[in-house]
Enzyme design. Structure first.
Site, PDB file in Angstrom:
ATOM      1  N   ASP A 203       0.818  -1.211   0.000  1.00 17.82           N
ATOM      2  CA  ASP A 203       0.000   0.000   0.000  1.00 17.82           C
ATOM      3  C   ASP A 203       0.857   1.268   0.000  1.00 17.82           C
ATOM      4  O   ASP A 203       1.828   1.367   0.768  1.00 17.82           O
ATOM      5  CB  ASP A 203      -0.863  -0.010   1.272  1.00 17.82           C
ATOM      6  CG  ASP A 203      -1.771   1.198   1.358  1.00 17.82           C
ATOM      7  OD1 ASP A 203      -2.710   1.274   0.549  1.00 17.82           O
ATOM      8  OD2 ASP A 203      -1.543   2.073   2.208  1.00 17.82           O
ATOM      9  N   GLU A 273       1.597  -0.162  -4.809  1.00 19.84           N
ATOM     10  CA  GLU A 273       0.661   0.911  -5.155  1.00 19.84           C
ATOM     11  C   GLU A 273       1.398   2.227  -4.937  1.00 19.84           C
ATOM     12  O   GLU A 273       1.910   2.481  -3.844  1.00 19.84           O
ATOM     13  CB  GLU A 273      -0.557   0.872  -4.236  1.00 19.84           C
ATOM     14  CG  GLU A 273      -1.601   1.898  -4.657  1.00 19.84           C
ATOM     15  CD  GLU A 273      -2.325   2.581  -3.495  1.00 19.84           C
ATOM     16  OE1 GLU A 273      -3.452   3.032  -3.719  1.00 19.84           O
ATOM     17  OE2 GLU A 273      -1.760   2.691  -2.397  1.00 19.84           O
TER      18      GLU A 273
HETATM   19  C1  BGC Z   1      -5.387   2.692   0.043  1.00 24.12           C
HETATM   20  C2  BGC Z   1      -6.447   3.534   0.681  1.00 24.12           C
HETATM   21  C3  BGC Z   1      -5.932   4.006   2.026  1.00 24.12           C
HETATM   22  C4  BGC Z   1      -4.583   4.732   1.877  1.00 24.12           C
HETATM   23  C5  BGC Z   1      -3.909   4.915   3.189  1.00 24.12           C
HETATM   24  C6  BGC Z   1      -4.262   3.665  -0.150  1.00 24.12           C
HETATM   25  O1  BGC Z   1      -3.873   4.125  -1.249  1.00 24.12           O
HETATM   26  O2  BGC Z   1      -5.778   2.100  -1.157  1.00 24.12           O
HETATM   27  O3  BGC Z   1      -7.655   2.835   0.816  1.00 24.12           O
HETATM   28  O4  BGC Z   1      -6.852   4.889   2.583  1.00 24.12           O
HETATM   29  O5  BGC Z   1      -3.687   3.982   1.078  1.00 24.12           O
HETATM   30  O6  BGC Z   1      -3.427   3.702   3.659  1.00 24.12           O
END
Ligand code: BGC
Length: 516
Positions: A203, A273
């Site tokens: 993440d 991500e």
């Molecule tokens: C996740 C979100 C989350 C954020 C903070 C991201 O990009 O996909 O759902 O709120 O990270 O962890």
């Protein structure tokens, strides 16, 4: 490259599960791990290769699992580690790889690491977070803003210092410059790999902070244009971040250590991500040799959707940087943006009755591009966003912060429905579900659609079965530039054995393939 040399993740279709909203097994109105296990046949029958489960770790759920209290335990609402093992065993028996969603940049303020760190300047965890003294006038050390609104620094009276959080103040940023933090994360990676997970979605890796004071201010974004939420009206977007707050070069030592651990196991996958002022450059940096295997590409996730021209630009940019590799993953929907069936319908100026045909086209397009693709739960049913969730039932902290101007992310997170004629669509027997069931979804309930031969679910399943036999898609990751009229996307996928012309027509909403 032949099929034998492509790794599973280079062509994988990955089904994303939002555990809170997939299937409730114990009637508390909240989805859980045994619920997911009970629905794995439905996912496997679609013909996808893997599942990615959004965080199910112990968490106070301030950001619904992206605020982790314990990285090596299951949130009691979702079950136990034994439930997770059962899920994993069944998924593997059904030939589904399992990816879990790890959150390395920040944890919850209820995590014992932070609970200890915030007490004093000289405890064992004192240096596990980014603590800084106030400026002489009492203000925070930089102009950094939090993605969810307000400053990125919060005050801790016990230490008389500020701590950093790029999202909620209850999501303190870990100090990845501290080798002890790094080691703790390597232990977390080993814990899940040892249990048998096949990969991680990592993440928000661009928000890992591995630099220490003195911190630099972000510069103003000269391209900022006021407009609708979320991007343009949120002060966060008035700044450039890559020179200071985000994408710090020092993060890469994290990618490298994490990859070293993954390489000690067979065939594991790391998908990061990430975003940035220059997302393509950031993606290339994160996927350089010895770092993450692939990056989760945001180009198709624009909040307001993309018309054909913008789709062409979005795909061209990503392909331009990654052609010939499987180091990117496309997605049209996820738990953070309005569902593609809604967004894209509006952006393309199509009519409500065209929505199912459009969704099938988008699913096929995404899974014909190079690299892997992520299909969010409900996309295979052409579900639209839930509308009109009353403010008092909203759950997403980001949405609540900016309501009523902004609906936030609840609209794509309402529970899956399984049987149109069952209470709560078969999601739960509870009186109340954590988010309301969208009544329109009942006409597209998952098991009903799986039983209906002409449903999107079955057409997509048929397509995925066909796709597995196309060497141009499965054995090489090459495609030509996009061509076609103003309402078409046309490209060739090319392998040694086959050249496959793929044509997506947004006027007739048809897709055709031709071997040339
Ligand atoms: C996740 C979100 C989350 C954020 C903070 C991201 O990009 O996909 O759902 O709120 O990270 O962890």
């Amino acid at each position: 490259m032949t099929t034998d040399t492509l790794k599973w993740w280079e062509t994988a279709v990955i089904y994303q599960i939002y555990p809170r909203s997939f299937q409730d097994s114990n009637d508390d109105g909240i989805g859980d791990l045994p619920g997911i296990t009970s629905r794995l046949e439905y996912i496997a029958a679609l013909g996808v290769d893997a599942i990615w489960i959004s965080p199910f770790f112990k968490s106070p759920q301030k950001d619904f699992g992206y605020d982790v209290e314990d990285y090596c335990d299951v949130n009691p609402e979702y079950g136990t580690l034994i439930d997770f093992d059962a899920l994993l065993t069944k998924a593997h028996a059904l030939n589904l790889k399992v990816m879990v969603d790890i959150v390395p940049a920040h944890c919850s303020d209820k995590n014992v690491w932070f609970e200890e760190s915030r007490q004093s300047k000289n405890n064992d965890k004192a240096d596990w977070f980014h603590w800084v003294d106030p400026m002489p006038d009492g203000t925070p050390p930089t102009n950094w803003l939090s993605f969810f609104g307000g400053p990125a620094w919060s005050w801790e009276p016990r230490r008389q210092q500020y701590y950093l959080h790029n999202f909620l103040s209850s999501q303190p940023n870990l100090n990845h410059a501290n080798p002890a933090v790094r080691e703790a994360f390597m232990d977390v990676a080993r814990f899940w790999f040892d249990r048998g997970v096949d990969g991680f979605r990592l993440d928000a890796v661009h928000t890992i902070n591995a630099d220490n004071a003195p911190y630099k201010n972000n510069l103003a974004n000269p391209e900022f244009v006021p407009g609708p939420l979320p991007q343009q009206q949120q002060p966060f977007f008035r700044q450039l971040h890559d020179s200071a707050q985000l994408n710090q070069p020092s993060i890469q030592s994290f990618s490298e250590s994490f990859r070293e651990i993954a390489d000690q196991y067979d065939d594991r996958y790391l998908m990061g991500e990430l975003h940035g002022d220059d997302p393509i450059k950031a993606s290339q940096t994160f996927t350089a040799p010895g770092r993450l295997h692939a990056t989760y590409n945001f180009n198709l996730l624009a909040w307001d959707g993309l018309n054909v021209e913008r789709l062409k630009v979005a795909i061209t940019k990503a392909i331009g940087a990654f052609n010939g590799t499987g180091r990117l993953s496309f997605a049209f929907s996820n738990h953070d943006v309005p569902r593609s069936a809604t967004r894209q319908l509006t952006a393309l100026g199509l009519k409500e009755e065209q929505q199912q045909a459009l969704q099938l086209l988008l699913l096929k397009l995404e899974t014909c591009l190079i690299g892997s693709s992520c299909v969010y739960q409900g996309e295979e049913l052409a579900l639209q966003d839930a509308r009109d969730i009353p403010i008092e039932q909203m759950q997403d902290p980001w949405g609540i912060e900016f309501a009523p101007v902004f609906a936030g992310r609840d609209t794509c997170r309402t529970p899956m429905v399984w049987k149109g004629d069952a209470p709560n669509g078969g999601f739960s027997k509870a009186n109340n579900t954590w988010l309301p069931i969208d009544q329109k979804h009942l006409a597209r309930a998952a098991l009903d659609e799986a039983d209906r031969p002409e449903s999107i679910y079955n057409e997509f399943a048929e397509f995925l079965a066909w796709r597995k036999h196309q060497p141009a898609i499965m054995s090489a990751n090459n495609m030509t530039e996009l061509t076609g009229s103003a309402t078409q996307l046309v490209f060739d996928r090319i392998s040694e054995q086959q050249t496959l012309r793929c044509l997506f027509d947004f006027e007739s909403l048809t897709v055709s393939f031709e071997e040339i």
